[in-house]
Design a protein around this motif. Structure first.
Motif, mmCIF file in Angstrom:
data_model
loop_
_atom_site.group_PDB
_atom_site.id
_atom_site.type_symbol
_atom_site.label_atom_id
_atom_site.label_comp_id
_atom_site.label_asym_id
_atom_site.label_seq_id
_atom_site.Cartn_x
_atom_site.Cartn_y
_atom_site.Cartn_z
ATOM 1 N N LEU A 230 1.537 -1.733 -0.385
ATOM 2 C CA LEU A 230 -0.219 -0.364 -0.195
ATOM 3 C C LEU A 230 0.992 1.363 -0.096
ATOM 4 O O LEU A 230 0.761 2.194 -0.765
ATOM 5 C CB LEU A 230 -1.214 -0.194 1.409
ATOM 6 C CG LEU A 230 -1.687 -0.829 1.334
ATOM 7 C CD1 LEU A 230 -2.732 -1.169 2.688
ATOM 8 C CD2 LEU A 230 -2.831 -0.889 0.148
ATOM 9 N N TYR A 234 0.492 2.849 -3.447
ATOM 10 C CA TYR A 234 -0.290 3.046 -3.657
ATOM 11 C C TYR A 234 -0.582 4.381 -2.979
ATOM 12 O O TYR A 234 -1.063 5.869 -2.958
ATOM 13 C CB TYR A 234 -1.654 2.748 -2.883
ATOM 14 C CG TYR A 234 -2.516 1.517 -4.148
ATOM 15 C CD1 TYR A 234 -3.428 2.201 -4.903
ATOM 16 C CD2 TYR A 234 -1.838 0.481 -3.590
ATOM 17 C CE1 TYR A 234 -3.921 1.387 -5.836
ATOM 18 C CE2 TYR A 234 -2.899 -0.635 -4.593
ATOM 19 C CZ TYR A 234 -3.630 0.106 -5.945
ATOM 20 O OH TYR A 234 -4.787 -0.756 -6.186
ATOM 21 N N ILE A 250 -8.181 -4.193 4.390
ATOM 22 C CA ILE A 250 -7.523 -2.805 3.895
ATOM 23 C C ILE A 250 -8.501 -1.451 4.635
ATOM 24 O O ILE A 250 -9.353 -1.305 4.465
ATOM 25 C CB ILE A 250 -7.249 -2.465 1.987
ATOM 26 C CG1 ILE A 250 -6.271 -4.030 2.372
ATOM 27 C CG2 ILE A 250 -5.984 -1.076 2.390
ATOM 28 C CD1 ILE A 250 -7.201 -4.841 1.643
ATOM 29 N N ALA A 252 -7.592 1.994 5.083
ATOM 30 C CA ALA A 252 -6.739 3.243 4.275
ATOM 31 C C ALA A 252 -6.549 4.528 5.808
ATOM 32 O O ALA A 252 -7.972 4.597 5.771
ATOM 33 C CB ALA A 252 -6.867 3.748 3.380
#
Length: 259
Positions: A230, A234, A250, A252
């Protein structure tokens, strides 16, 4: 199942390559391509289907797709791009019949009609056969397009963001439908998705591409969806946990630019 060897491609208006010697291997079953915006996910499935003039080779088993004629590719694969869902006033039956275009003669045969109706029934939308396509819900339209890809009995289906514009329930139902198609029809599917949680829930095999169009990792969701990925792919600080089915979930937290 499908291998991409030394793929190189750039759009004419750009001096930079989207891909530069990209090597990827997909597995049997439900494959998902993940990566940030601009990574080249849609470009990759277009190249696989033969819509782009690229360098390199793409193999399906021992078959070199890159050297196939377009008619051979159409027999092997179906491709569903991102598209405007309100494009047609045809009926559902007529829309799905369009998927038989390579086989259709001057007159629609009983075989064509039987294949279409059997496909609509298998997807549980046969009751919509006489409905106008542009009067369907977004989820129903997506299933009609999938039916259109199935009526040619392909070995591979390529789908570009099929869950786009669908609500959460329809996204889950569509992914469940794709898994059922894989099981019932022995078809391999490669899907471009943005939703990492959705990919983690349903994919058999995940391929991750970076923002530079480079291969990052591939494998099962539990192996490739990590907090490190991640952050590096990302640019997101997040937490990855496993649920009761051992699937990654996930959460975030923030962009690395906010750190």
């Amino acid at each position: 199942m499908l291998k991409v060897n030394n793929l190189r491609f750039s759009y004419r208006e750009s001096t930079a390559n989207v891909f530069d010697n990209l090597n990827i291997k997909f597995d049997k079953g439900f494959n998902v391509i993940l990566g940030p915006n601009g990574a080249g996910k849609s470009t990759l499935v277009k190249a696989i289907f033969g819509l782009l003039d690229y360098q390199g080779d793409i193999y399906y088993g021992h078959k070199n797709i890159s050297k196939m004629k377009i008619c051979e590719k159409i027999e092997l694969m179906s491709y569903l791009p991102q598209m405007d869902l309100d494009i047609s006033s045809l009926t559902v039956l007529e829309m799905v019949l369009l998927g038989r275009l390579p086989e259709l003669g001057h007159k629609v045969s009983d075989e064509d009609l039987n294949i279409v109706m059997e496909t609509l029934k298998a997807l549980n939308i046969n009751r919509l056969a006489t409905n106008k396509f542009n009067q369907l819900s977004g989820g129903q339209k997506k299933i009609v397009f999938i039916a259109q890809t199935l009526v040619r009995n392909p070995e591979i289906i390529l789908l570009d963001e099929p869950t786009n514009s669908l609500d959460l329930q329809k996204q889950l139902e569509l992914c469940q439908l794709l898994r059922r198609i894989i099981k019932d029809r022995k078809i391999d599917i490669i899907v471009v998705l943005h939703d990492i949680n959705l990919a983690a829930r349903y994919a058999d095999h995940i391929v991750i591409i970076t923002s530079d169009g480079e291969y990052y990792d591939s494998g099962s969701a539990k192996d490739v969806i990590t907090e490190k990925m991640l952050r590096e792919v990302y640019g997101v600080i997040g937490r990855v946990t496993l649920d009761e089915e051992n699937k990654p979930v996930i959460s975030a937290k923030r962009s690395i630019r906010d750190s």
